[in-house]
Design an enzyme around this catalytic site. Structure first.
Site, PDB file in Angstrom:
ATOM      1  N   GLU A  72      -5.678   3.467   5.770  1.00  0.00           N
ATOM      2  CA  GLU A  72      -5.345   3.276   4.350  1.00  0.00           C
ATOM      3  C   GLU A  72      -6.107   4.319   3.532  1.00  0.00           C
ATOM      4  O   GLU A  72      -5.666   4.778   2.484  1.00  0.00           O
ATOM      5  CB  GLU A  72      -5.765   1.856   3.949  1.00  0.00           C
ATOM      6  N   ARG A 104       0.805  -1.226   0.000  1.00  0.00           N
ATOM      7  CA  ARG A 104       0.000   0.000   0.000  1.00  0.00           C
ATOM      8  C   ARG A 104       0.834   1.271   0.000  1.00  0.00           C
ATOM      9  O   ARG A 104       0.391   2.301   0.531  1.00  0.00           O
ATOM     10  CB  ARG A 104      -0.983   0.044   1.203  1.00  0.00           C
ATOM     11  N   CYS A 109     -10.869  -1.535   2.517  1.00  0.00           N
ATOM     12  CA  CYS A 109     -10.248  -1.581   3.854  1.00  0.00           C
ATOM     13  C   CYS A 109      -9.956  -0.167   4.344  1.00  0.00           C
ATOM     14  O   CYS A 109      -9.353   0.629   3.633  1.00  0.00           O
ATOM     15  CB  CYS A 109      -8.955  -2.393   3.798  1.00  0.00           C
TER      16      CYS A 109
HETATM   17  C1  LIG Z   1     -15.595  -1.887  -2.608  1.00  0.00           C
HETATM   18  C2  LIG Z   1     -14.138  -1.526  -2.560  1.00  0.00           C
HETATM   19  C3  LIG Z   1     -13.172  -2.528  -2.598  1.00  0.00           C
HETATM   20  C4  LIG Z   1     -11.813  -2.196  -2.546  1.00  0.00           C
HETATM   21  N1  LIG Z   1     -10.876  -3.189  -2.589  1.00  0.00           N
HETATM   22  C5  LIG Z   1      -9.563  -2.862  -2.575  1.00  0.00           C
HETATM   23  C6  LIG Z   1      -8.550  -3.877  -2.654  1.00  0.00           C
HETATM   24  O1  LIG Z   1      -8.829  -5.067  -2.744  1.00  0.00           O
HETATM   25  N2  LIG Z   1      -7.243  -3.488  -2.644  1.00  0.00           N
HETATM   26  C7  LIG Z   1      -6.877  -2.157  -2.563  1.00  0.00           C
HETATM   27  O2  LIG Z   1      -5.664  -1.868  -2.563  1.00  0.00           O
HETATM   28  N3  LIG Z   1      -7.814  -1.188  -2.485  1.00  0.00           N
HETATM   29  C8  LIG Z   1      -9.129  -1.504  -2.491  1.00  0.00           C
HETATM   30  N4  LIG Z   1     -10.073  -0.515  -2.389  1.00  0.00           N
HETATM   31  C9  LIG Z   1      -9.647   0.886  -2.261  1.00  0.00           C
HETATM   32  C10 LIG Z   1      -9.525   1.603  -3.627  1.00  0.00           C
HETATM   33  O3  LIG Z   1     -10.159   0.889  -4.625  1.00  0.00           O
HETATM   34  C11 LIG Z   1      -8.053   1.794  -3.991  1.00  0.00           C
HETATM   35  O4  LIG Z   1      -7.352   2.467  -2.965  1.00  0.00           O
HETATM   36  C12 LIG Z   1      -7.868   2.603  -5.280  1.00  0.00           C
HETATM   37  O5  LIG Z   1      -6.511   2.569  -5.601  1.00  0.00           O
HETATM   38  C13 LIG Z   1      -8.345   4.041  -5.152  1.00  0.00           C
HETATM   39  O6  LIG Z   1      -8.178   4.670  -6.409  1.00  0.00           O
HETATM   40  P1  LIG Z   1      -9.022   5.960  -6.788  1.00  0.00           P
HETATM   41  O7  LIG Z   1      -8.737   6.331  -8.179  1.00  0.00           O
HETATM   42  O8  LIG Z   1     -10.443   5.765  -6.428  1.00  0.00           O
HETATM   43  O9  LIG Z   1      -8.358   7.049  -5.821  1.00  0.00           O
HETATM   44  P2  LIG Z   1      -9.105   8.151  -4.936  1.00  0.00           P
HETATM   45  O10 LIG Z   1      -9.914   7.498  -3.891  1.00  0.00           O
HETATM   46  O11 LIG Z   1      -9.798   9.136  -5.801  1.00  0.00           O
HETATM   47  O12 LIG Z   1      -7.848   8.866  -4.260  1.00  0.00           O
HETATM   48  C14 LIG Z   1      -7.098   8.154  -3.299  1.00  0.00           C
HETATM   49  C15 LIG Z   1      -5.747   8.874  -3.152  1.00  0.00           C
HETATM   50  O13 LIG Z   1      -5.016   8.743  -4.383  1.00  0.00           O
HETATM   51  C16 LIG Z   1      -4.614  10.029  -4.815  1.00  0.00           C
HETATM   52  N5  LIG Z   1      -4.623  10.066  -6.281  1.00  0.00           N
HETATM   53  C17 LIG Z   1      -5.626   9.703  -7.131  1.00  0.00           C
HETATM   54  N6  LIG Z   1      -5.238   9.905  -8.408  1.00  0.00           N
HETATM   55  C18 LIG Z   1      -3.988  10.414  -8.367  1.00  0.00           C
HETATM   56  C19 LIG Z   1      -3.055  10.860  -9.344  1.00  0.00           C
HETATM   57  N7  LIG Z   1      -3.313  10.815 -10.655  1.00  0.00           N
HETATM   58  N8  LIG Z   1      -1.871  11.353  -8.921  1.00  0.00           N
HETATM   59  C20 LIG Z   1      -1.570  11.421  -7.605  1.00  0.00           C
HETATM   60  N9  LIG Z   1      -2.401  11.026  -6.630  1.00  0.00           N
HETATM   61  C21 LIG Z   1      -3.593  10.536  -7.008  1.00  0.00           C
HETATM   62  C22 LIG Z   1      -5.655  10.978  -4.249  1.00  0.00           C
HETATM   63  O14 LIG Z   1      -5.156  12.301  -4.199  1.00  0.00           O
HETATM   64  C23 LIG Z   1      -5.885  10.359  -2.885  1.00  0.00           C
HETATM   65  O15 LIG Z   1      -4.864  10.756  -1.986  1.00  0.00           O
HETATM   66  C24 LIG Z   1     -11.435  -0.831  -2.449  1.00  0.00           C
HETATM   67  C25 LIG Z   1     -12.411   0.174  -2.425  1.00  0.00           C
HETATM   68  C26 LIG Z   1     -13.746  -0.159  -2.484  1.00  0.00           C
HETATM   69  C27 LIG Z   1     -14.774   0.935  -2.463  1.00  0.00           C
END
Ligand SMILES: Cc1cc2nc3c(=O)[nH]c(=O)nc-3n(C[C@H](O)[C@H](O)[C@H](O)COP(=O)(O)OP(=O)(O)OC[C@H]3O[C@@H](n4cnc5c(N)ncnc54)[C@H](O)[C@@H]3O)c2cc1C
Length: 310
Positions: free
Chosen positions: A303, A179, A227
């Site tokens: 996280e 992570r 998580c």
């Molecule tokens: C139902 C569900 C299941 C999930 N299962 C998992 C799993 O199995 N494993 C796991 O690791 N995660 C899981 N997650 C969490 C999530 O999917 C991940 O953390 C994912 O990587 C978030 O990406 P996002 O684009 O939605 O980021 P966001 O939620 O929009 O942002 C998260 C962070 O990333 C930063 N960010 C986003 N884009 C950029 C960019 N281009 N440059 C710099 N920083 C950026 C944001 O500023 C913020 O700090 C789950 C979430 C849900 C809702």
């Protein structure tokens, strides 16, 4: 919007949304407004915006798919950038001349990108099946799980530095750990992946297998961010231990504070009931952390990214 903020983008090729409600853009579905949301239409406009924010000491945050994000009820200041315009969603194949290379812009949807690689019979992303994310958000925290993480297949990543210049990091300079990565703070622009030829049918079966494992172990339909806490290192063993397991053993599954609740299926999934608030979830996070700390002397860290006013 103040005059100084509007001078950041007035001459740029961007879409501007002042006082933009962020809650509905996140999977939690709660939280306040961004003072200003800006959607650049070109890499050049984004680079200039990044540079001007830095020069004017204005915080700049990047919104991905909102799947790992909790926005405080009173919203966020500074500039929120969303990479949802076509220039930031492009995915190209054979990007570096190699047959198997794929380059995805940071705003591309991870699930769609994975589906397309499977359709083309290219292996290398299936380990992140079922994780909702943009490419940038997934790289930011090296999204993954029991089957591997997005960093496994990375060839190189491009970021914008504070001057708005593109800096490309080859995989040999990057570390993708549990992570976290060593990518610099700021904006991730694109990533190239090494993919291998494989049988599309076998890949599809593997993706479905991983997806159904997730479905059977995680409450995917609730308003959560997956998580909430990172799996901590257990000081007694020096090994990573399951945060969900600790929460379960502390008897916290089903604990509810206002609109926020610990899932009864998976202790590390905290979710919010409809019409709820971010402050309820923040209280629940504090409560879970202090109960786990007093029970096991282990500190949980989140996280989930938490945004609020600076
Ligand atoms: C139902 C569900 C299941 C999930 N299962 C998992 C799993 O199995 N494993 C796991 O690791 N995660 C899981 N997650 C969490 C999530 O999917 C991940 O953390 C994912 O990587 C978030 O990406 P996002 O684009 O939605 O980021 P966001 O939620 O929009 O942002 C998260 C962070 O990333 C930063 N960010 C986003 N884009 C950029 C960019 N281009 N440059 C710099 N920083 C950026 C944001 O500023 C913020 O700090 C789950 C979430 C849900 C809702």
């Amino acid at each position: 919007m103040s005059r100084s903020t509007s001078t950041l983008f007035v001459d740029l090729d961007v879409e501007v949304h002042p006082d933009f409600p962020l809650g509905p853009e996140t999977w939690f579905g709660v939280g306040g407004r961004a003072d200003i949301l800006i959607c650049p239409r070109s890499v050049e406009a984004l680079g200039t915006l990044v540079r001007r924010c830095h020069e004017n000491e204005i915080p700049l945050r990047v919104l991905g798919s909102g799947a790992n994000l909790l926005v405080a009820d009173d919203g966020v200041d500074g500039v929120v950038v969303r990479l949802n315009q076509p220039a930031f969603r492009e995915v190209s194949y054979n990007a570096s001349g190699a047959v198997e290379a794929m380059r995805a812009m940071a705003g591309a949807d991870l699930a769609r990108t994975l589906n397309e690689t499977v359709r083309r019979g290219l292996s290398g992303l299936q380990q992140v099946a079922g994780i909702p994310a943009s490419i940038g958000g997934a790289l930011h925290m090296n999204a993954g799980g029991a089957f591997g993480s997005i960093g496994d297949g990375v060839h190189s990543v491009a970021c914008l530095n504070e001057r708005g210049e593109i800096v490309v990091y080859p995989a040999s300079e990057l570390s993708f750990e549990y992570r976290r990565t060593n990518l610099p703070a700021g904006v991730i622009l694109w990533a190239a992946f090494n993919l291998q030829d494989d049988d599309p049918k076998r890949l599809r079966e593997r993706v479905l297998e991983i997806f159904s494992y997730k479905k059977s172990t995680q409450p995917l339909a609730d308003s959560s961010a997956g998580c909430t806490f990172k799996n901590p290192i257990d000081p007694a063993t020096g090994e990573r231990t399951s945060a969900g397991g600790l929460i379960d053993r502390a008897g916290l599954k089903g604990l509810r504070l206002g609109s926020a609740e610990v899932s009864t299926l998976h202790g590390n999934f905290l979710h919010i009931h409809p019409g709820g608030s971010a402050s309820d979830l923040l209280r629940l996070i504090d409560q879970v952390r202090s109960r786990v700390a007093s029970e096991f002397a282990i500190e949980l860290s989140t996280e989930v990214a938490i945004w609020g006013r600076s």
